[in-house]
Design an enzyme around this catalytic site. Sequence first.
Site, short mmCIF file in Angstrom:
data_model
loop_
_atom_site.label_atom_id
_atom_site.label_comp_id
_atom_site.label_asym_id
_atom_site.label_seq_id
_atom_site.Cartn_x
_atom_site.Cartn_y
_atom_site.Cartn_z
N LEU A 39 0.87 -1.16 0.00
CA LEU A 39 0.00 0.00 0.00
C LEU A 39 0.91 1.21 0.00
O LEU A 39 1.90 1.25 0.73
CB LEU A 39 -0.88 0.02 1.26
CG LEU A 39 -2.13 -0.85 1.28
CD1 LEU A 39 -2.77 -0.80 2.67
CD2 LEU A 39 -3.13 -0.42 0.22
N ASP A 40 0.58 2.21 -0.80
CA ASP A 40 1.37 3.43 -0.80
C ASP A 40 1.35 4.06 0.59
O ASP A 40 0.41 3.87 1.36
CB ASP A 40 0.84 4.42 -1.83
CG ASP A 40 0.98 3.91 -3.25
OD1 ASP A 40 1.99 3.26 -3.54
OD2 ASP A 40 0.07 4.17 -4.06
N ALA A 41 2.36 4.85 0.89
CA ALA A 41 2.44 5.48 2.21
C ALA A 41 1.24 6.37 2.48
O ALA A 41 0.80 6.49 3.63
CB ALA A 41 3.74 6.29 2.32
N SER A 43 -1.74 5.80 1.56
CA SER A 43 -2.95 4.98 1.61
C SER A 43 -2.99 4.25 2.95
O SER A 43 -1.99 4.11 3.63
CB SER A 43 -2.97 3.98 0.45
OG SER A 43 -2.96 4.65 -0.79
N ARG A 141 -0.45 2.81 -8.25
CA ARG A 141 -1.42 3.85 -7.88
C ARG A 141 -2.69 3.76 -8.73
O ARG A 141 -3.26 4.77 -9.15
CB ARG A 141 -0.77 5.24 -7.97
CG ARG A 141 0.39 5.40 -6.96
CD ARG A 141 1.00 6.77 -6.98
NE ARG A 141 0.19 7.79 -6.35
CZ ARG A 141 0.08 7.99 -5.03
NH1 ARG A 141 0.72 7.19 -4.18
NH2 ARG A 141 -0.65 8.97 -4.54
#
Length: 203
Positions: A39-41, A43, A141
Amino acid sequence: MLLHKPYGVLSQFTPEPQSRWGCLAEWVPIPNIYAAGRLDADSEGLLLLTDNGRLQQRLTDPRFGHWRQYWVQVEGCATDRQLDQLQRGVMIQGRLTRPATARLLAENETQTIGDRQPPIRERRSIPTCWICLELREGRNRQVRRMTAAVGLPTLRLIRHSIDLMDGDKHLSLEGLDPGKWREVTRTEDHRLQRLLSRPATNR
């Protein structure tokens, strides 16, 4: 184990030099485990942590096409047309996304969502809404690019659940506050072990 990854945390246990983001080691003090997926930071949401390399590979290999459910707060009020576009597929980075499911979250569902720290940016003149978006692919993303493509910029993104097998129960955030983690139950562990013998899906 299952972690509710908070906002501002990288999906890795080693900090990045000169990064403004934190890392998983600040939340889970257990050695020799790794995130199965990312998961992106910026998110939030469900992250599976494991010391099983085969399981980590299986959950991240696109050939196996696990459904992932995201709760997405977007800028604007989603119309039926925009939701239909998300479901049929939109063009991002030169490729059409795979068919997905998209719907507005019900009021009783959004009431379970706590505030984010720090809070999202809000503009009084522009309303927001929450969408439930389910995908079977995980491009870079992708959720943010998809909502932007239909005119609904993402303000907040939470991965709510992961389906292990079609028709099977899923792993979800239920009962986990941001930053909290728990070991999988015996039933969840059994499903994860069965997952290792599942053949790849056709793409």
